[in-house]
Design a protein around this motif. Structure first.
Motif, short mmCIF file in Angstrom:
data_model
loop_
_atom_site.label_atom_id
_atom_site.label_comp_id
_atom_site.label_asym_id
_atom_site.label_seq_id
_atom_site.Cartn_x
_atom_site.Cartn_y
_atom_site.Cartn_z
N LYS A 14 -16.93 7.59 4.90
CA LYS A 14 -15.95 6.72 4.28
C LYS A 14 -16.53 5.98 3.12
O LYS A 14 -16.11 5.55 1.88
CB LYS A 14 -15.60 5.70 5.36
N ASN A 224 -8.21 3.76 6.41
CA ASN A 224 -8.30 5.10 6.17
C ASN A 224 -8.21 5.42 4.62
O ASN A 224 -7.42 4.97 4.05
CB ASN A 224 -6.98 5.90 6.80
N PRO A 225 -9.35 6.03 4.02
CA PRO A 225 -9.17 6.40 2.70
C PRO A 225 -8.00 6.80 2.07
O PRO A 225 -7.71 6.49 1.00
CB PRO A 225 -10.56 7.11 2.42
N PHE A 331 -9.06 13.14 5.75
CA PHE A 331 -9.22 12.02 6.33
C PHE A 331 -7.82 11.94 7.07
O PHE A 331 -6.91 11.17 6.90
CB PHE A 331 -9.20 10.80 5.69
#
Length: 486
Positions: A14, A224-225, A331
């Motif tokens: 991340k 979450n990216p 992701f």
């Protein structure tokens, strides 16, 4: 909230995508993969004349780049490379044209028709039978899409909302198909990743209201990216969905009760991306591959497909996206990440397949600043660091904090092409961590550490040779204080 089981690529943490969001994430992920393989990477300013790729009326800033091995040069826009024909991208923007090409290629598609007036839409829906789906002919990101409409009254209400909220003139009305919906990414003759997109939902805990559960889930999505910029928003569709099951946003669902907030599964409107490649049968994967072959020069793209719940060897293709987002494959909210960037690089630069890669990453957002300000036309990313490097740590004590010592070490390290950090340990101690391609340079740097700048006074230096590990780390040299994180 329930913790999901996620397995990210070990080389793509991340931290490596920190603060990179939206469409920029697509371009960055592929550019990073190519650069890590030793390819020359350049980024270009917005509206560069070099961009011949269909940009779909969007800005190119941070999305247009090139990769080269010295002999071959390829341009990319977001996730799409120059082997994808502009003609196919244009076709994909028109769902009716896409459907026509798919039908000619014997690819199964839903029964449907493009219509304009409310009267014709209602008449056709009554003709093919409910439930139906309605979506804009040239829409994207799930805007204006309503699924599983059960009757004429419901369709009439949806049309009223569409006319009030959007300016689309033509809509596709299709038969609704039951079954799991997947976003599939294909490169060449292979399915690389498939994501089961679950419509926006919350799971009750017996304590919190739906409104609060949405807030809590949005907080989780921010971690979450890919999902960080895609919160669940309470709108007409959400309120309507809740009303259909006798709830409002103030209702408190029972513990472990899953409450769906939308019919459509678009991730941009709050859907959950669940990795599900292994769920697809070979027959469905072949349908996905055949769908891309039905369009002219479309070697890689994303497509939506619904799998028949009664026969998982069958499915219908809903649409194709020639410039598909890929972030959720890397992701997911649950499951194992799929290396879509790696597959795309294998396709464009096959000579790099199996090549050992550096796991460094560069400061993407910082690099874009000169381009954003039109100070330069292009930015070339520094040469990819070597795979085999040397590492050394110096622990320095003395008058070395708040006297410019850390900044001095950074400047000298950069002059010597060294990576690493200078980190404050306590009032009188600093850690200098160095990575370089030549061991001699790291060894002789001790003199710099001992000398320091004019205001510092070094009392002692402890030297330690370290074993270099090719773990993900940032290029450049960072100064780290107590309030910073490595």
């Amino acid at each position: 909230m329930k913790t999901q089981q996620v397995e990210l690529l070990p080389t793509l943490t991340k931290e490596a995508v920190n603060d990179v969001t939206g469409y920029q994430l697509c371009g960055y992920l592929i550019a990073l993969e190519g650069w890590r393989r030793g390819l020359e990477l350049k980024w270009y300013r917005d509206e560069s004349s070099l961009c011949k790729l269909h940009r779909m009326f969007s800005s190119t800033h941070g999305k247009f780049y090139s990769l080269s091995n010295g002999d071959t040069l390829h341009y990319f826009y977001r996730s799409r490379g120059d082997k994808v024909a502009n003609k196919s991208v244009t076709i994909c923007l028109d769902k009716e044209k896409t459907k026509s090409f798919l039908e000619q290629g014997n690819v199964p598609v839903p029964k449907g028709k493009t219509l304009e007036t409310d009267e014709s839409i209602i008449d056709y829906a009554n003709e093919i039978g409910y439930p139906v789906i309605i979506k804009p002919l040239k829409g994207s990101m799930g805007k204006g899409v309503y699924t599983n409409i059960d009757n004429e009254a419901e369709l009439t209400a949806v049309l009223k909302e569409l006319r009030n909220s959007y300016s689309y003139s033509q809509y596709i009305v299709e038969k609704h198909y039951d079954g799991k919906e997947y976003r599939v990414y294909v490169v060449g003759d292979k399915v690389i990743g498939a994501t089961n997109r679950i419509p926006a939902n919350v799971v009750g805990d017996g304590i919190n209201t739906i409104e609060k559960l949405i807030e809590l889930k949005n907080n989780e999505r921010k971690k979450n990216p890919y999902l960080a910029t895609k919160p669940i928003e309470v709108d007409y569709e959400v309120n309507s969905m809740l009303k259909s099951v006798g709830y409002t946003v103030d209702s408190i669902p029972a513990k472990d009760e899953q409450v769906f907030l939308r019919e459509k599964s678009n991730l941009s409107t709050g859907g959950d991306p669940i990795e599900a490649t292994d769920e697809l049968t070979d027959e469905v994967k072949q349908i996905a591959v055949d769908a891309l072959k039905a369009l002219p020069s479309l070697p890689h793209a994303g497509l939506d497909i619904i799998v028949n719940p009664e026969d998982n060897r069958k499915g219908v293709v809903l649409e194709i996206n020639g410039t598909a987002e890929i972030g959720f494959h890397l992701f997911p909210l649950e499951g194992k990440a799929k290396d879509v960037p790696g597959a795309i690089m294998d396709y464009y630069f096959p000579e790099t397949i199996g090549k050992e890669k550096s796991n460094f990453y560069f400061d993407y957002l910082c690099m874009l600043e000169p381009l954003k300000k039109y100070a330069v036309d292009e930015m070339k990313v520094i040469r990819t660091p070597a795979i085999n490097m040397y590492a050394k740590k110096y622990t320095v004590t003395g008058k070395v904090n708040q006297v410019g010592y850390l900044g001095f070490i950074k400047r000298q390290a950069l002059k010597n092409d060294l990576f690493g950090h200078a980190k404050k340990i306590n009032k009188n101690t600093v850690e200098v961590y160095l990575i370089g391609e030549e061991k001699e340079v790291l060894d002789t740097f001790k003199k710099t550490v001992e000398k320091g700048n004019k205001k510092s006074s070094v009392e002692n230096v402890e030297e330690q040779d370290l074993v270099y590990t090719n773990e993900p780390r940032k290029t450049g040299f960072q100064v780290i204080t107590k309030t910073n994180r490595r």
